[in-house]
Write a protein that holds these residues in place. Structure first.
Motif, PDB file in Angstrom:
ATOM      1  N   MET A  28      73.944  37.808  25.724  1.00 32.22           N
ATOM      2  CA  MET A  28      73.981  39.217  26.110  1.00 32.22           C
ATOM      3  C   MET A  28      75.414  39.736  26.033  1.00 32.22           C
ATOM      4  O   MET A  28      76.344  39.040  26.449  1.00 32.22           O
ATOM      5  CB  MET A  28      73.464  39.404  27.541  1.00 32.22           C
ATOM      6  N   MET A  29      75.590  40.950  25.504  1.00 33.45           N
ATOM      7  CA  MET A  29      76.927  41.483  25.277  1.00 33.45           C
ATOM      8  C   MET A  29      77.110  42.830  25.962  1.00 33.45           C
ATOM      9  O   MET A  29      76.149  43.532  26.284  1.00 33.45           O
ATOM     10  CB  MET A  29      77.176  41.636  23.769  1.00 33.45           C
ATOM     11  N   GLY A  30      78.386  43.178  26.168  1.00 36.50           N
ATOM     12  CA  GLY A  30      78.726  44.469  26.744  1.00 36.50           C
ATOM     13  C   GLY A  30      79.731  44.343  27.886  1.00 36.50           C
ATOM     14  O   GLY A  30      79.670  43.382  28.656  1.00 36.50           O
ATOM     15  N   LYS A  31      80.647  45.293  27.980  1.00 41.38           N
ATOM     16  CA  LYS A  31      81.636  45.311  29.068  1.00 41.38           C
ATOM     17  C   LYS A  31      82.052  46.752  29.317  1.00 41.38           C
ATOM     18  O   LYS A  31      82.113  47.564  28.385  1.00 41.38           O
ATOM     19  CB  LYS A  31      82.836  44.427  28.747  1.00 41.38           C
ATOM     20  N   GLN A  32      82.340  47.071  30.585  1.00 39.17           N
ATOM     21  CA  GLN A  32      82.709  48.433  30.926  1.00 39.17           C
ATOM     22  C   GLN A  32      83.319  48.500  32.321  1.00 39.17           C
ATOM     23  O   GLN A  32      83.139  47.596  33.135  1.00 39.17           O
ATOM     24  CB  GLN A  32      81.482  49.344  30.867  1.00 39.17           C
ATOM     25  N   ILE A  33      84.043  49.577  32.567  1.00 35.66           N
ATOM     26  CA  ILE A  33      84.489  49.900  33.920  1.00 35.66           C
ATOM     27  C   ILE A  33      83.326  50.616  34.598  1.00 35.66           C
ATOM     28  O   ILE A  33      82.799  51.597  34.061  1.00 35.66           O
ATOM     29  CB  ILE A  33      85.742  50.786  33.890  1.00 35.66           C
ATOM     30  N   VAL A  34      82.909  50.134  35.769  1.00 36.37           N
ATOM     31  CA  VAL A  34      81.702  50.680  36.384  1.00 36.37           C
ATOM     32  C   VAL A  34      81.975  51.518  37.633  1.00 36.37           C
ATOM     33  O   VAL A  34      81.144  52.356  38.014  1.00 36.37           O
ATOM     34  CB  VAL A  34      80.699  49.556  36.731  1.00 36.37           C
ATOM     35  N   ALA A  35      83.100  51.317  38.294  1.00 35.72           N
ATOM     36  CA  ALA A  35      83.387  52.065  39.524  1.00 35.72           C
ATOM     37  C   ALA A  35      84.824  51.800  39.952  1.00 35.72           C
ATOM     38  O   ALA A  35      85.511  50.937  39.388  1.00 35.72           O
ATOM     39  CB  ALA A  35      82.421  51.658  40.643  1.00 35.72           C
ATOM     40  N   TRP A  73      85.113  34.889  27.201  1.00 36.13           N
ATOM     41  CA  TRP A  73      85.985  35.076  28.360  1.00 36.13           C
ATOM     42  C   TRP A  73      87.358  35.609  27.972  1.00 36.13           C
ATOM     43  O   TRP A  73      87.837  36.586  28.551  1.00 36.13           O
ATOM     44  CB  TRP A  73      86.138  33.771  29.149  1.00 36.13           C
ATOM     45  N   HIS A  74      88.005  34.973  27.024  1.00 39.63           N
ATOM     46  CA  HIS A  74      89.369  35.369  26.668  1.00 39.63           C
ATOM     47  C   HIS A  74      89.407  36.806  26.147  1.00 39.63           C
ATOM     48  O   HIS A  74      90.320  37.580  26.489  1.00 39.63           O
ATOM     49  CB  HIS A  74      89.950  34.406  25.632  1.00 39.63           C
ATOM     50  N   GLU A  75      88.427  37.174  25.340  1.00 35.58           N
ATOM     51  CA  GLU A  75      88.395  38.543  24.829  1.00 35.58           C
ATOM     52  C   GLU A  75      88.176  39.542  25.963  1.00 35.58           C
ATOM     53  O   GLU A  75      88.720  40.658  25.939  1.00 35.58           O
ATOM     54  CB  GLU A  75      87.306  38.675  23.762  1.00 35.58           C
ATOM     55  N   PHE A  76      87.404  39.150  26.960  1.00 38.46           N
ATOM     56  CA  PHE A  76      87.199  40.003  28.127  1.00 38.46           C
ATOM     57  C   PHE A  76      88.505  40.183  28.893  1.00 38.46           C
ATOM     58  O   PHE A  76      88.853  41.299  29.311  1.00 38.46           O
ATOM     59  CB  PHE A  76      86.119  39.408  29.029  1.00 38.46           C
ATOM     60  N   TRP A 129      90.685  42.534  27.090  1.00 32.86           N
ATOM     61  CA  TRP A 129      90.178  43.906  27.238  1.00 32.86           C
ATOM     62  C   TRP A 129      90.627  44.518  28.557  1.00 32.86           C
ATOM     63  O   TRP A 129      91.039  45.682  28.606  1.00 32.86           O
ATOM     64  CB  TRP A 129      88.658  43.898  27.129  1.00 32.86           C
ATOM     65  N   THR A 130      90.577  43.738  29.651  1.00 31.32           N
ATOM     66  CA  THR A 130      91.030  44.278  30.943  1.00 31.32           C
ATOM     67  C   THR A 130      92.504  44.659  30.873  1.00 31.32           C
ATOM     68  O   THR A 130      92.910  45.684  31.435  1.00 31.32           O
ATOM     69  CB  THR A 130      90.799  43.278  32.101  1.00 31.32           C
ATOM     70  N   LEU A 131      93.294  43.854  30.182  1.00 32.27           N
ATOM     71  CA  LEU A 131      94.719  44.157  30.051  1.00 32.27           C
ATOM     72  C   LEU A 131      94.932  45.414  29.215  1.00 32.27           C
ATOM     73  O   LEU A 131      95.799  46.243  29.526  1.00 32.27           O
ATOM     74  CB  LEU A 131      95.457  42.970  29.442  1.00 32.27           C
ATOM     75  N   GLN A 132      94.142  45.568  28.152  1.00 38.01           N
ATOM     76  CA  GLN A 132      94.238  46.767  27.316  1.00 38.01           C
ATOM     77  C   GLN A 132      93.860  48.022  28.101  1.00 38.01           C
ATOM     78  O   GLN A 132      94.370  49.115  27.826  1.00 38.01           O
ATOM     79  CB  GLN A 132      93.325  46.622  26.092  1.00 38.01           C
ATOM     80  N   GLU A 133      92.996  47.847  29.099  1.00 40.24           N
ATOM     81  CA  GLU A 133      92.587  48.966  29.946  1.00 40.24           C
ATOM     82  C   GLU A 133      93.607  49.244  31.053  1.00 40.24           C
ATOM     83  O   GLU A 133      93.402  50.118  31.896  1.00 40.24           O
ATOM     84  CB  GLU A 133      91.214  48.685  30.573  1.00 40.24           C
ATOM     85  N   GLY A 134      94.712  48.491  31.045  1.00 44.00           N
ATOM     86  CA  GLY A 134      95.756  48.695  32.030  1.00 44.00           C
ATOM     87  C   GLY A 134      95.476  48.066  33.379  1.00 44.00           C
ATOM     88  O   GLY A 134      96.058  48.461  34.394  1.00 44.00           O
ATOM     89  N   LEU A 135      94.599  47.060  33.400  1.00 48.15           N
ATOM     90  CA  LEU A 135      94.186  46.428  34.654  1.00 48.15           C
ATOM     91  C   LEU A 135      94.762  45.017  34.743  1.00 48.15           C
ATOM     92  O   LEU A 135      94.511  44.170  33.880  1.00 48.15           O
ATOM     93  CB  LEU A 135      92.658  46.370  34.723  1.00 48.15           C
ATOM     94  N   GLU A 158      95.265  37.979  34.032  1.00 49.56           N
ATOM     95  CA  GLU A 158      96.177  37.478  33.008  1.00 49.56           C
ATOM     96  C   GLU A 158      96.416  35.972  33.087  1.00 49.56           C
ATOM     97  O   GLU A 158      96.585  35.310  32.050  1.00 49.56           O
ATOM     98  CB  GLU A 158      97.512  38.229  33.061  1.00 49.56           C
ATOM     99  N   ASN A 159      96.434  35.388  34.283  1.00 44.65           N
ATOM    100  CA  ASN A 159      96.656  33.944  34.395  1.00 44.65           C
ATOM    101  C   ASN A 159      95.500  33.129  33.844  1.00 44.65           C
ATOM    102  O   ASN A 159      95.631  31.927  33.609  1.00 44.65           O
ATOM    103  CB  ASN A 159      96.883  33.560  35.859  1.00 44.65           C
ATOM    104  N   LEU A 160      94.365  33.775  33.631  1.00 46.26           N
ATOM    105  CA  LEU A 160      93.174  33.090  33.110  1.00 46.26           C
ATOM    106  C   LEU A 160      93.003  33.312  31.612  1.00 46.26           C
ATOM    107  O   LEU A 160      91.921  33.101  31.064  1.00 46.26           O
ATOM    108  CB  LEU A 160      91.931  33.573  33.870  1.00 46.26           C
ATOM    109  N   SER A 161      94.072  33.719  30.940  1.00 44.98           N
ATOM    110  CA  SER A 161      94.029  33.936  29.496  1.00 44.98           C
ATOM    111  C   SER A 161      93.792  32.638  28.740  1.00 44.98           C
ATOM    112  O   SER A 161      94.238  31.559  29.160  1.00 44.98           O
ATOM    113  CB  SER A 161      95.353  34.547  29.018  1.00 44.98           C
ATOM    114  N   LEU A 162      93.101  32.739  27.635  1.00 43.40           N
ATOM    115  CA  LEU A 162      92.847  31.663  26.660  1.00 43.40           C
ATOM    116  C   LEU A 162      91.983  30.523  27.210  1.00 43.40           C
ATOM    117  O   LEU A 162      91.909  29.461  26.611  1.00 43.40           O
ATOM    118  CB  LEU A 162      94.163  31.118  26.081  1.00 43.40           C
TER     119      LEU A 162
END
Length: 342
Positions: free
Chosen positions: A75-82, A98-101, A104-110, A114-118
């Protein structure tokens, strides 16, 4: 109307597990929506089969033949929900990488992840293992998840307490193993971000780059570089990442070991115990860079077991047990494996 299930028989899982074991599944289904799970439960023959829930296959050691229904969660999909005054809530479907997610959070400025990268694997597998690295665990930012329960046929919502997270563990490795299929995970990321630089090599990497006030992206990039320098790429050398948990021992045992091994590193825990570095313990037994049959201990990091070509699940288990026995004999410490054997 439901689309008929595309069940496949006697499928090779060689490319679906990071250790590169040539396992074969009796039956296989790629799961892209909740309705497929409902259909499986309604089919008496499929519902009666043993199940293996498969994410990215990165924390798994497979048997050569699996007499089971393997469900690859896609199942795919990711978004800011609230959001509220403190947090931004982000949601990701279980099949997302996981890594792409994290990126994505970093690209969204969140910040926060980051410590869980890769870390390899999928979002849906992250709560099962309660993945962690460089002083951060997934549970630190976890809010809740939804899962399909094969026992009741219902979709349930589980909060942090219900998931029973602990060090590299959760209820999904025990009571809910292959019963619950995680569908979606929601994380709470802080609006006021603070860097987590508990581990010296991360801080040293940033200093070497002249970065005194790192942003989340700076920390992510430093950790990606460190991980790539220490850990083998599963696309080149089959492995399941860190194979053993860092053991937690009593203060008495730690003090006793320090008198014999002054170079031993230990980290104080909130319960009065101490966490030891499993990789260091293994290295002291002489296993680093050595092999047993077609399975070896990675020459750059003793915590990682690698497939030297054509390894079987039984051979991986044999090497793991031998390492456990040697560490126990030398230090009186029992190592626990991180991956799931299936």
């Amino acid at each position: 109307m439901n689309t008929p299930l595309s069940l496949q028989k006697n499928i090779s899982l060689l490319k679906l597990n990071s250790f590169g074991i040539a396992a074969q599944a009796l039956a296989f289904l790629r799961i892209e929506n909740e309705q497929q799970l409902t259909q499986i439960r309604a089919d008496a023959q499929l519902a009666a089969m043993p199940r293996l829930i498969l994410g990215g296959g990165s924390n798994l050691v497979l048997s050569d033949k699996l007499d089971a229904l393997v469900l690859q969660i896609a199942m795919m999909g990711k978004q800011i929900v609230a959001e509220d005054n403190e947090f931004v809530f982000v949601s990701a479907a279980a099949g997302e990488t996981w890594h792409e997610f994290v990126l994505w959070t970093l690209q969204e400025g969140l910040g926060g992840m980051e410590n869980l990268s890769l870390i390899p694997g999928t979002v849906g597998a992250a709560p099962i293992q309660n993945i962690g690295a460089y002083g951060v665990e997934m549970q630190d930012y976890f809010h809740h998840l939804t899962a399909f329960d094969f026992l009741t046929g219902e979709v349930v919502t589980l909060d942090k307490q219900a998931c029973q997270f602990s060090y590299r563990d959760s209820i999904f490795k025990h009571d809910y193993r292959d019963r619950m299929v995680i569908l979606n995970v929601v994380f709470a990321l802080p609006k006021i971000w603070q860097p987590r630089l508990n581990y010296g090599d991360v801080a040293q990497s940033l200093v070497a780059q002249g970065i005194s006030a790192p942003a989340p992206k700076d920390i992510s990039e430093a950790i990606i570089a460190i991980r790539r320098s220490k850990l083998p790429d599963p696309a080149e050398i089959g492995n399941a990442g860190s194979f053993f948990k860092n053991p937690i021992v009593s203060a008495e045992l730690r003090d006793s070991l320090l008198t014999q091994y002054p170079a031993m590193v230990s980290y104080a825990q909130t319960d009065g115990g101490y966490k030891l570095a499993a990789g260091w313990l293994i290295e002291q037994t002489g296993w680093k860079g050595k092999a047993l049959g077609k399975v070896g201990v990675y020459h750059k990091q003793a915590l990682v077991l690698v497939n030297l070509g054509g390894a079987t699940g039984a051979e991986v288990r044999q090497l793991a047990q031998q390492i456990q026995a040697d560490v126990k004999a030398k230090f009186g410490v029992r190592l626990e494996v991180e991956p799931v054997f299936a």
